[in-house]
Design an enzyme around this catalytic site. Structure first.
Site, PDB file in Angstrom:
ATOM      1  N   LYS A 200      39.204  44.588  43.219  1.00  0.00           N
ATOM      2  CA  LYS A 200      40.009  46.017  43.247  1.00  0.00           C
ATOM      3  C   LYS A 200      41.046  45.820  44.297  1.00  0.00           C
ATOM      4  CE  LYS A 200      36.674  49.041  41.329  1.00  0.00           C
ATOM      5  NZ  LYS A 200      35.594  49.830  41.208  1.00  0.00           N
ATOM      6  N   GLY A 353      32.274  37.296  52.064  1.00  0.00           N
ATOM      7  CA  GLY A 353      31.289  37.389  50.819  1.00  0.00           C
ATOM      8  C   GLY A 353      31.518  36.401  49.644  1.00  0.00           C
ATOM      9  N   GLY A 376      32.259  42.117  55.734  1.00  0.00           N
ATOM     10  CA  GLY A 376      33.119  43.459  55.857  1.00  0.00           C
ATOM     11  C   GLY A 376      33.659  43.172  57.268  1.00  0.00           C
TER      12      GLY A 376
HETATM   13  P1  AMP Z   1      35.543  41.816  45.631  1.00  0.00           P
HETATM   14  O1  AMP Z   1      34.132  42.317  45.992  1.00  0.00           O
HETATM   15  O2  AMP Z   1      36.628  42.744  45.936  1.00  0.00           O
HETATM   16  O3  AMP Z   1      35.957  40.647  46.590  1.00  0.00           O
HETATM   17  O4  AMP Z   1      35.505  41.308  44.269  1.00  0.00           O
HETATM   18  C1  AMP Z   1      34.711  40.132  44.145  1.00  0.00           C
HETATM   19  C2  AMP Z   1      34.375  40.175  42.670  1.00  0.00           C
HETATM   20  O5  AMP Z   1      35.870  40.114  41.639  1.00  0.00           O
HETATM   21  C3  AMP Z   1      33.838  38.859  41.771  1.00  0.00           C
HETATM   22  O6  AMP Z   1      32.682  39.229  41.557  1.00  0.00           O
HETATM   23  C4  AMP Z   1      34.509  38.729  40.559  1.00  0.00           C
HETATM   24  O7  AMP Z   1      33.966  38.178  39.357  1.00  0.00           O
HETATM   25  C5  AMP Z   1      35.546  39.756  40.219  1.00  0.00           C
HETATM   26  N1  AMP Z   1      36.743  39.429  39.649  1.00  0.00           N
HETATM   27  C6  AMP Z   1      37.613  38.751  39.997  1.00  0.00           C
HETATM   28  N2  AMP Z   1      38.517  38.466  39.447  1.00  0.00           N
HETATM   29  C7  AMP Z   1      38.205  39.311  38.136  1.00  0.00           C
HETATM   30  C8  AMP Z   1      39.061  39.965  37.063  1.00  0.00           C
HETATM   31  N3  AMP Z   1      40.379  39.244  36.643  1.00  0.00           N
HETATM   32  N4  AMP Z   1      38.603  40.913  36.277  1.00  0.00           N
HETATM   33  C9  AMP Z   1      37.234  41.491  36.730  1.00  0.00           C
HETATM   34  N5  AMP Z   1      36.639  41.102  37.892  1.00  0.00           N
HETATM   35  C10 AMP Z   1      37.310  40.005  38.749  1.00  0.00           C
END
Ligand code: AMP
Length: 397
Positions: A200, A353, A376
């Site tokens: 996100k 992470g 974090g």
């Molecule tokens: P974050 O916790 O925000 O760093 O997001 C990590 C997660 O983002 C991982 O579990 C990925 O599977 C997911 N992710 C990465 N690219 C995409 C995408 N194009 N659509 C949906 N989820 C995604």
């Protein structure tokens, strides 16, 4: 930013009770088996250094989220056993973390042994920074060492509360983490390149804003890239987009332009019709995504572009996967970017992470200069924020 708290060798530890906040929040199965002992291993150098200096280490940590209650499966005893094996010395696990019995157990502990207090989050006051609990912890030590980078963004009793009450210093792990981020954020060798990904965009906008003041190139991939592409007028199909963030993303893009930062976004994509591991993979030709498809990874041209930019870096920081790397069909973007970080000739830092999980999955950890232990905490540093657990060390007596 405060990235240089007092160091461990500045603390007089000889004959003293050295209260140490470590991060032993490790995955433990119900039968007590520790699935990954990395965090325990990373604390060993500081504990050894305290023992060498004649100090008596009294360790404290949280484990899981017991929410202020005693939860039997979240006791730290299995950690004490593993730590004892790693240190080759006795580790006495106590079943409480405050009070008379704890104080006298510490008093009675053999010289050269290590004491591990019970999970600090069994106290409801811990996460609220309750001053009384901070005083109760502080009464168990003469000096304090924070070696829990992964908890240092928390203003909790065992992290910052105790630090304000006792002469304090950073442990070796915390210091190494801060030095790594200092090399990226305060005086980087240029070009400085940042690679950001993850799901996100809202979670990373403050990071983007702060990094735009510092970097020469910013690569954006992962789910967060689609909000950028939408803001640029591209079609994004059913990809993850945060419509309420489009205006902020536009502001970030114009800041990049004003600052002369080269912003690299995906120019093609690996898509699927559904958010599913087995969805058929469709590679787009360009940046537009047709109706009915969602972007789940960056495409081959984007990978080549990102790898080239990563290789141009004298300093490189990476946070967040380029796609849904947990699924084999959509892991290429994250894997190739990970490999380019590993083979980059500059100084490389991977923070937090999922990108740390990814470099573990592709066995790249050994080729990266610094792999951060705190998700974090590393994000807050990239946002340009001071960590309460670090500032408190400087504010201590
Ligand atoms: P974050 O916790 O925000 O760093 O997001 C990590 C997660 O983002 C991982 O579990 C990925 O599977 C997911 N992710 C990465 N690219 C995409 C995408 N194009 N659509 C949906 N989820 C995604």
């Amino acid at each position: 930013m405060n990235l240089a708290p007092p160091a461990l060798d500045q603390l007089d530890m000889n004959g003293k009770r050295v209260l140490v906040r470590v991060d032993f929040n490790v995955p433990i199965d119900d039968d007590g088996t520790i699935r990954d002992d990395t965090r325990i291993r990373r604390a060993v150098p500081t504990i050894q250094k305290i023992l060498e200096a004649g100090g008596r280490p009294i360790l404290m940590s949280h484990l899981g989220r017991p929410k202020g209650e005693v939860v039997e499966t979240m006791r730290l005893a299995p950690v004490a056993t593993r730590l004892g094996e790693l240190l080759g010395t006795e580790v006495l696990a106590l079943s409480e973390s405050t009070g008379e019995a704890v104080a006298s157990a510490i008093q009675g502990a053999k010289a050269g042994s290590v004491v591990l207090l019970e999970n600090v989050r069994f106290h409801a006051g811990e996460t609220k920074g309750d001053p009384e609990l901070s005083r109760a912890f502080a009464s168990l030590g003469d000096v304090f060492v924070n070696d829990a980078f992964g908890s240092s963004h928390r203003d909790h009793c065992s992290v910052s509360g105790v630090a304000r009450l006792l002469p304090s210093a950073a442990g070796l792990l915390l210091q190494a983490e801060l030095e790594a981020f200092q090399r990226v954020l305060l005086d980087p060798k240029r070009p400085l390149v940042a690679i950001l990904g993850g799901a996100k965009v809202a979670d990373k906008l403050t990071v983007i804003d702060n990094l735009l003041d510092k970097v020469d190139k910013l690569i954006v991939g992962g789910g967060m890239a689609y909000t950028f592409l939408k803001a640029m007028g591209h079609s994004v199909g059913t990809s993850l987009v945060q419509d309420d963030q489009v205006d902020l993303v536009k502001q970030a893009m114009s800041k990049a332009k004003d600052k002369g930062v080269e912003l690299l976004l995906p120019v093609d994509h690996e898509c699927g019709a559904e958010f599913s591991k087995d969805t058929e993979r469709v590679t787009t030709d360009g940046a537009d995504i047709p109706d009915g498809l969602m972007g789940l990874d960056v495409g081959p041209k984007s990978r080549a572009l990102f790898v080239e930019a990563a290789h141009s870096a004298a300093t490189l920081v990476w946070n967040g996967p380029m796609g849904v790397f947990e699924w084999p069909a959509f892991q290429a973007g994250t894997e190739e970017v990970g490999r380019s970080v590993a083979s980059c000739g500059g100084y490389t830092v991977v923070g937090g992470g999922d990108s740390v999980a990814a470099i573990g999955q592709f066995s790249l950890s050994a080729e990266i200069d610094h792999v951060s232990t705190g998700g974090g905490a590393s994000l807050e540093l990239l946002e340009g924020r001071d960590l309460p657990g670090v500032s408190a060390l400087t504010e201590s007596k």
